[in-house]
Write a protein that holds these residues in place. Structure first.
Motif, PDB file in Angstrom:
ATOM      1  N   MET A   1       1.007  -1.341  -0.055  1.00  0.00           N
ATOM      2  CA  MET A   1      -0.500   0.100   0.266  1.00  0.00           C
ATOM      3  C   MET A   1       0.930   1.000   0.022  1.00  0.00           C
ATOM      4  O   MET A   1       2.030   1.628   0.657  1.00  0.00           O
ATOM      5  N   LYS A   2       0.678   2.418  -0.550  1.00  0.00           N
ATOM      6  CA  LYS A   2       1.380   3.250  -0.674  1.00  0.00           C
ATOM      7  C   LYS A   2       0.000   4.517  -0.014  1.00  0.00           C
ATOM      8  O   LYS A   2      -0.661   4.258  -0.997  1.00  0.00           O
ATOM      9  N   GLN A   3       0.463   5.803   0.269  1.00  0.00           N
ATOM     10  CA  GLN A   3       0.525   6.513   0.808  1.00  0.00           C
ATOM     11  C   GLN A   3       0.453   7.619  -0.231  1.00  0.00           C
ATOM     12  O   GLN A   3       0.942   7.919  -1.105  1.00  0.00           O
ATOM     13  N   TYR A   4      -1.183   8.819  -0.357  1.00  0.00           N
ATOM     14  CA  TYR A   4      -1.166   9.839  -1.469  1.00  0.00           C
ATOM     15  C   TYR A   4      -1.602  10.641  -0.883  1.00  0.00           C
ATOM     16  O   TYR A   4      -2.515  10.614   0.115  1.00  0.00           O
ATOM     17  N   LEU A   5      -1.539  11.969  -1.267  1.00  0.00           N
ATOM     18  CA  LEU A   5      -1.638  13.363  -1.412  1.00  0.00           C
ATOM     19  C   LEU A   5      -2.555  13.580  -2.029  1.00  0.00           C
ATOM     20  O   LEU A   5      -1.904  13.984  -3.474  1.00  0.00           O
ATOM     21  N   LEU A   6      -4.208  13.760  -1.440  1.00  0.00           N
ATOM     22  CA  LEU A   6      -4.728  14.455  -2.787  1.00  0.00           C
ATOM     23  C   LEU A   6      -4.947  15.969  -2.216  1.00  0.00           C
ATOM     24  O   LEU A   6      -5.399  16.364  -1.037  1.00  0.00           O
ATOM     25  N   ALA A   7      -4.700  16.943  -2.991  1.00  0.00           N
ATOM     26  CA  ALA A   7      -4.121  18.456  -2.390  1.00  0.00           C
ATOM     27  C   ALA A   7      -5.159  19.238  -3.394  1.00  0.00           C
ATOM     28  O   ALA A   7      -5.330  19.373  -3.915  1.00  0.00           O
ATOM     29  N   VAL A   8      -5.643  20.337  -2.282  1.00  0.00           N
ATOM     30  CA  VAL A   8      -6.931  20.532  -3.112  1.00  0.00           C
ATOM     31  C   VAL A   8      -6.805  22.121  -3.070  1.00  0.00           C
ATOM     32  O   VAL A   8      -6.107  22.929  -2.450  1.00  0.00           O
ATOM     33  N   GLN A   9      -6.957  21.551  -4.620  1.00  0.00           N
ATOM     34  CA  GLN A   9      -6.347  23.467  -4.875  1.00  0.00           C
ATOM     35  C   GLN A   9      -7.759  24.829  -4.715  1.00  0.00           C
ATOM     36  O   GLN A   9      -8.171  24.648  -5.046  1.00  0.00           O
ATOM     37  N   PHE A  10      -7.317  25.840  -4.464  1.00  0.00           N
ATOM     38  CA  PHE A  10      -8.493  27.252  -3.715  1.00  0.00           C
ATOM     39  C   PHE A  10      -7.855  28.155  -4.226  1.00  0.00           C
ATOM     40  O   PHE A  10      -7.124  27.915  -3.952  1.00  0.00           O
ATOM     41  N   ASP A  11      -8.840  28.523  -5.371  1.00  0.00           N
ATOM     42  CA  ASP A  11      -8.802  29.887  -5.553  1.00  0.00           C
ATOM     43  C   ASP A  11      -9.243  30.874  -5.050  1.00  0.00           C
ATOM     44  O   ASP A  11     -10.568  30.975  -4.427  1.00  0.00           O
ATOM     45  N   GLU A  12      -8.500  31.963  -4.289  1.00  0.00           N
ATOM     46  CA  GLU A  12      -9.130  32.479  -3.324  1.00  0.00           C
ATOM     47  C   GLU A  12      -9.673  34.088  -3.730  1.00  0.00           C
ATOM     48  O   GLU A  12     -10.046  34.680  -3.415  1.00  0.00           O
ATOM     49  N   SER A  13      -9.437  33.851  -4.958  1.00  0.00           N
ATOM     50  CA  SER A  13     -10.122  35.117  -5.636  1.00  0.00           C
ATOM     51  C   SER A  13     -11.449  35.355  -6.197  1.00  0.00           C
ATOM     52  O   SER A  13     -11.762  36.430  -5.901  1.00  0.00           O
ATOM     53  N   VAL A  14     -11.503  34.031  -5.766  1.00  0.00           N
ATOM     54  CA  VAL A  14     -13.459  33.856  -5.900  1.00  0.00           C
ATOM     55  C   VAL A  14     -14.210  33.747  -5.265  1.00  0.00           C
ATOM     56  O   VAL A  14     -14.160  32.458  -4.075  1.00  0.00           O
ATOM     57  N   PRO A  15     -15.206  34.365  -4.216  1.00  0.00           N
ATOM     58  CA  PRO A  15     -15.500  34.479  -3.477  1.00  0.00           C
ATOM     59  C   PRO A  15     -16.921  33.390  -2.950  1.00  0.00           C
ATOM     60  O   PRO A  15     -17.257  33.077  -4.034  1.00  0.00           O
TER      61      PRO A  15
END
Length: 117
Positions: free
Chosen positions: A1-15
């Motif tokens: 088993m491997k570990q994975y990072l699922l990183a959420v990309q967030f656009d802070e310019s969109v309220p």
């Protein structure tokens, strides 16, 4: 088993409204519970906005500290899941569910396990 990072990309310019945030949190909470039930969950977390960031940079045997994100970009790391999967395909299947739940791009990155790639 491997570990994975699922990183959420967030656009802070969109309220986002409070109602949108609550709905998104409910959807991602359900996906997190599904990941837990499948035995793939390791850790998850949401992050404060990038203005709360402090960057510590090394240079010439000392460090400097500056406020703000590391890179000037509109997309920032907004949160993440760390999951355990058999392979990349399984991690991508979870990322698909996470992206649909939070409505944001998900970067999938395997943890380095010390084995030669």
């Amino acid at each position: 088993m491997k570990q994975y990072l699922l990183a959420v990309q967030f656009d802070e310019s969109v309220p986002e409204t409070e109602e949108e945030t609550r709905a998104q949190m409910a959807r991602t909470g359900r996906v997190t519970e599904e990941i837990r039930a499948a035995g793939a969950w390791v850790f998850t977390g949401g992050l404060q906005p990038s203005h709360a960031t402090t960057v510590v940079r090394p240079a010439n045997g000392t460090t400097t500290m500056t406020d703000g994100p590391f890179a000037e970009t509109k997309e920032q790391l907004g949160g993440f899941w760390v999951i355990r999967c058999e392979d990349l395909d399984q991690a991508l299947a979870w990322a698909d569910k996470c992206a649909l739940a939070c409505g944001r791009p998900i970067e999938v990155r395997p943890f380095h396990d010390g084995a030669e790639d």
